[in-house]
Design a protein around this motif. Structure first.
Motif, PDB file in Angstrom:
ATOM      1  N   ARG A 177       0.826  -1.214   0.000  1.00 24.06           N
ATOM      2  CA  ARG A 177       0.000   0.000   0.000  1.00 24.06           C
ATOM      3  C   ARG A 177       0.857   1.260   0.000  1.00 24.06           C
ATOM      4  NH1 ARG A 177      -5.122  -1.736   3.943  1.00 24.06           N
ATOM      5  NH2 ARG A 177      -6.040  -3.176   2.410  1.00 24.06           N
ATOM      6  N   MET A 178       1.992   1.232   0.692  1.00 21.66           N
ATOM      7  CA  MET A 178       2.899   2.382   0.635  1.00 21.66           C
ATOM      8  C   MET A 178       3.446   2.552  -0.774  1.00 21.66           C
ATOM      9  SD  MET A 178       5.048   2.399   4.232  1.00 21.66           S
ATOM     10  CE  MET A 178       5.931   3.901   3.761  1.00 21.66           C
ATOM     11  N   ALA A 179       3.807   1.434  -1.414  1.00 26.13           N
ATOM     12  CA  ALA A 179       4.332   1.491  -2.778  1.00 26.13           C
ATOM     13  C   ALA A 179       3.275   1.973  -3.759  1.00 26.13           C
ATOM     14  CB  ALA A 179       4.856   0.115  -3.193  1.00 26.13           C
ATOM     15  N   GLN A 187      -2.310  12.393  -2.908  1.00 29.71           N
ATOM     16  CA  GLN A 187      -3.673  12.087  -3.317  1.00 29.71           C
ATOM     17  C   GLN A 187      -4.122  10.674  -2.952  1.00 29.71           C
ATOM     18  OE1 GLN A 187      -1.526  13.667  -5.815  1.00 29.71           O
ATOM     19  NE2 GLN A 187      -2.339  15.579  -5.000  1.00 29.71           N
ATOM     20  N   ARG A 188      -3.200   9.734  -2.876  1.00 28.76           N
ATOM     21  CA  ARG A 188      -3.567   8.340  -2.665  1.00 28.76           C
ATOM     22  C   ARG A 188      -3.491   7.954  -1.188  1.00 28.76           C
ATOM     23  NH1 ARG A 188      -0.536   5.291  -7.780  1.00 28.76           N
ATOM     24  NH2 ARG A 188      -1.558   6.527  -9.425  1.00 28.76           N
ATOM     25  N   ALA A 189      -4.530   7.300  -0.704  1.00 31.36           N
ATOM     26  CA  ALA A 189      -4.598   6.892   0.701  1.00 31.36           C
ATOM     27  C   ALA A 189      -3.833   5.591   0.913  1.00 31.36           C
ATOM     28  CB  ALA A 189      -6.052   6.708   1.123  1.00 31.36           C
ATOM     29  N   VAL A 190      -3.064   5.532   1.978  1.00 29.88           N
ATOM     30  CA  VAL A 190      -2.356   4.313   2.347  1.00 29.88           C
ATOM     31  C   VAL A 190      -3.182   3.498   3.335  1.00 29.88           C
ATOM     32  CG1 VAL A 190      -0.291   3.383   3.479  1.00 29.88           C
ATOM     33  CG2 VAL A 190      -0.088   5.322   1.899  1.00 29.88           C
ATOM     34  N   GLY A 195     -10.980   2.043  -4.234  1.00 36.96           N
ATOM     35  CA  GLY A 195     -10.894   2.196  -5.677  1.00 36.96           C
ATOM     36  C   GLY A 195      -9.575   1.725  -6.262  1.00 36.96           C
ATOM     37  N   PHE A 196      -9.018   2.586  -7.136  1.00 38.85           N
ATOM     38  CA  PHE A 196      -7.800   2.232  -7.861  1.00 38.85           C
ATOM     39  C   PHE A 196      -6.645   1.914  -6.920  1.00 38.85           C
ATOM     40  CE2 PHE A 196      -3.651   3.645  -9.410  1.00 38.85           C
ATOM     41  CZ  PHE A 196      -3.491   2.807 -10.503  1.00 38.85           C
ATOM     42  N   THR A 197      -6.451   2.740  -5.890  1.00 44.88           N
ATOM     43  CA  THR A 197      -5.313   2.544  -4.992  1.00 44.88           C
ATOM     44  C   THR A 197      -5.379   1.194  -4.300  1.00 44.88           C
ATOM     45  OG1 THR A 197      -5.227   4.941  -4.598  1.00 44.88           O
ATOM     46  CG2 THR A 197      -3.991   3.537  -3.089  1.00 44.88           C
ATOM     47  N   ARG A 198      -6.561   0.784  -3.893  1.00 46.96           N
ATOM     48  CA  ARG A 198      -6.714  -0.521  -3.249  1.00 46.96           C
ATOM     49  C   ARG A 198      -6.413  -1.646  -4.239  1.00 46.96           C
ATOM     50  NH1 ARG A 198      -9.033  -2.164   1.421  1.00 46.96           N
ATOM     51  NH2 ARG A 198      -9.656  -4.352   1.548  1.00 46.96           N
ATOM     52  N   ARG A 199      -6.962  -1.541  -5.439  1.00 46.30           N
ATOM     53  CA  ARG A 199      -6.720  -2.574  -6.457  1.00 46.30           C
ATOM     54  C   ARG A 199      -5.243  -2.628  -6.832  1.00 46.30           C
ATOM     55  NH1 ARG A 199     -11.336  -0.088  -8.540  1.00 46.30           N
ATOM     56  NH2 ARG A 199     -10.113   0.952 -10.176  1.00 46.30           N
ATOM     57  N   TYR A 200      -4.629  -1.464  -6.987  1.00 41.56           N
ATOM     58  CA  TYR A 200      -3.213  -1.413  -7.350  1.00 41.56           C
ATOM     59  C   TYR A 200      -2.351  -1.993  -6.236  1.00 41.56           C
ATOM     60  CZ  TYR A 200       1.165   0.594  -9.136  1.00 41.56           C
ATOM     61  OH  TYR A 200       2.437   0.767  -9.617  1.00 41.56           O
ATOM     62  N   GLY A 201      -2.687  -1.704  -4.999  1.00 43.52           N
ATOM     63  CA  GLY A 201      -1.962  -2.275  -3.865  1.00 43.52           C
ATOM     64  C   GLY A 201      -2.054  -3.798  -3.861  1.00 43.52           C
ATOM     65  N   ASN A 202      -3.221  -4.325  -4.163  1.00 40.18           N
ATOM     66  CA  ASN A 202      -3.387  -5.784  -4.223  1.00 40.18           C
ATOM     67  C   ASN A 202      -2.552  -6.378  -5.354  1.00 40.18           C
ATOM     68  OD1 ASN A 202      -5.186  -5.676  -2.092  1.00 40.18           O
ATOM     69  ND2 ASN A 202      -6.999  -5.645  -3.397  1.00 40.18           N
ATOM     70  N   THR A 203      -2.482  -5.663  -6.476  1.00 34.45           N
ATOM     71  CA  THR A 203      -1.668  -6.128  -7.604  1.00 34.45           C
ATOM     72  C   THR A 203      -0.190  -6.156  -7.227  1.00 34.45           C
ATOM     73  OG1 THR A 203      -3.248  -5.256  -9.222  1.00 34.45           O
ATOM     74  CG2 THR A 203      -1.002  -5.670  -9.993  1.00 34.45           C
ATOM     75  N   ILE A 204       0.259  -5.100  -6.552  1.00 34.75           N
ATOM     76  CA  ILE A 204       1.660  -5.050  -6.117  1.00 34.75           C
ATOM     77  C   ILE A 204       1.958  -6.189  -5.154  1.00 34.75           C
ATOM     78  CG2 ILE A 204       3.347  -3.704  -4.806  1.00 34.75           C
ATOM     79  CD1 ILE A 204       1.954  -1.175  -5.914  1.00 34.75           C
ATOM     80  N   ALA A 205       1.063  -6.432  -4.205  1.00 37.79           N
ATOM     81  CA  ALA A 205       1.267  -7.512  -3.244  1.00 37.79           C
ATOM     82  C   ALA A 205       1.430  -8.854  -3.960  1.00 37.79           C
ATOM     83  CB  ALA A 205       0.091  -7.568  -2.270  1.00 37.79           C
TER      84      ALA A 205
END
Length: 222
Positions: A177-179, A187-190, A195-205
């Motif tokens: 989530r930090m990444a 702008q992006r919440a950790v 939304g996008f930030t949550r999905r992107y964090g899951n993809t990074i994980a």
């Protein structure tokens, strides 16, 4: 014309010598402050931590998110740059092609924005830190100067801000989530992203497992 050429030659040589001296200094000494920090209207909070004091999960996460070829390129991912240029030529949302090395060079020695002039200086400093610092030091400096939140810089300050504990013990999800927030930390919440930030964090994980399995962080942890 001769005196002008002599003056320009002296300026170029002086700049090269000064930049090399700074790169050599920061190979051993933490950069005290950056232009981005000084120009941040929110002020800045930072807390330098050696790489040994930053959980490997964050290193894996930023490689997964920002620069999968970090250990194999010479500071420049030419394929990513070409893809970004082709994408941006079509219009729409601007895509960057900068590596972690380029971002580190910009964050430490230069300023945000500036177009092609800054990009030229960025290329010079990227070349220098790749030659002088090496990958492990580049990653260490990157994780200490990158903006991780509003008025917050570095892994330790970010971990304390979001999770109230040290960057030395970040979970896989916390690191991801930090990444995910790094490109737009204001702008992006950790914490509790949506939304996008949550999905992107899951993809990074998920990508982090690939980074470990394929040894894409081997230059940092040989």
């Amino acid at each position: 014309m001769r005196w002008l050429l002599t003056l320009l030659a002296k300026i170029v040589v002086g700049f090269a010598a000064l930049s090399l001296a700074l790169v050599l200094l920061f190979k051993f000494v933490p950069p005290p402050v950056t232009a981005t920090m000084l120009m941040d209207e929110n002020g800045y909070t930072k807390d330098w931590q050696p790489l040994a004091g930053i959980d490997r999960n964050l290193v894996t996460a930023v490689i997964a998110a920002e620069d999968g070829k970090f250990c194999s390129h010479d500071g420049f991912d030419r394929e990513a740059i070409e893809d970004a240029l082709a994408h941006n030529a079509k219009g729409g949302r601007i895509r960057g092609g900068s590596t972690i090395s380029q971002q580190t060079a910009k964050n430490v020695f230069l300023w945000q924005g500036g177009g092609y002039v800054r990009k030229g200086f960025e290329a010079w400093f990227t070349f220098l830190i790749e030659q002088v610092w090496g990958k492990r030091r580049i990653m260490e400096v990157y994780l200490n100067v990158a903006e991780t939140g509003i008025g917050t810089y570095g892994a330790e300050a970010g971990a304390q801000r979001y999770f109230q504990h040290s960057a030395a013990r970040l979970t896989r999800v916390e690191a991801a989530r930090m990444a995910a927030a790094l490109p737009q930390p204001k702008q992006r919440a950790v914490v509790n992203p949506t939304g996008f930030t949550r999905r992107y964090g899951n993809t990074i994980a998920a990508r982090m497992a690939v980074v470990r399995r394929e040894g894409l962080d081997a230059c940092v942890y040989p």
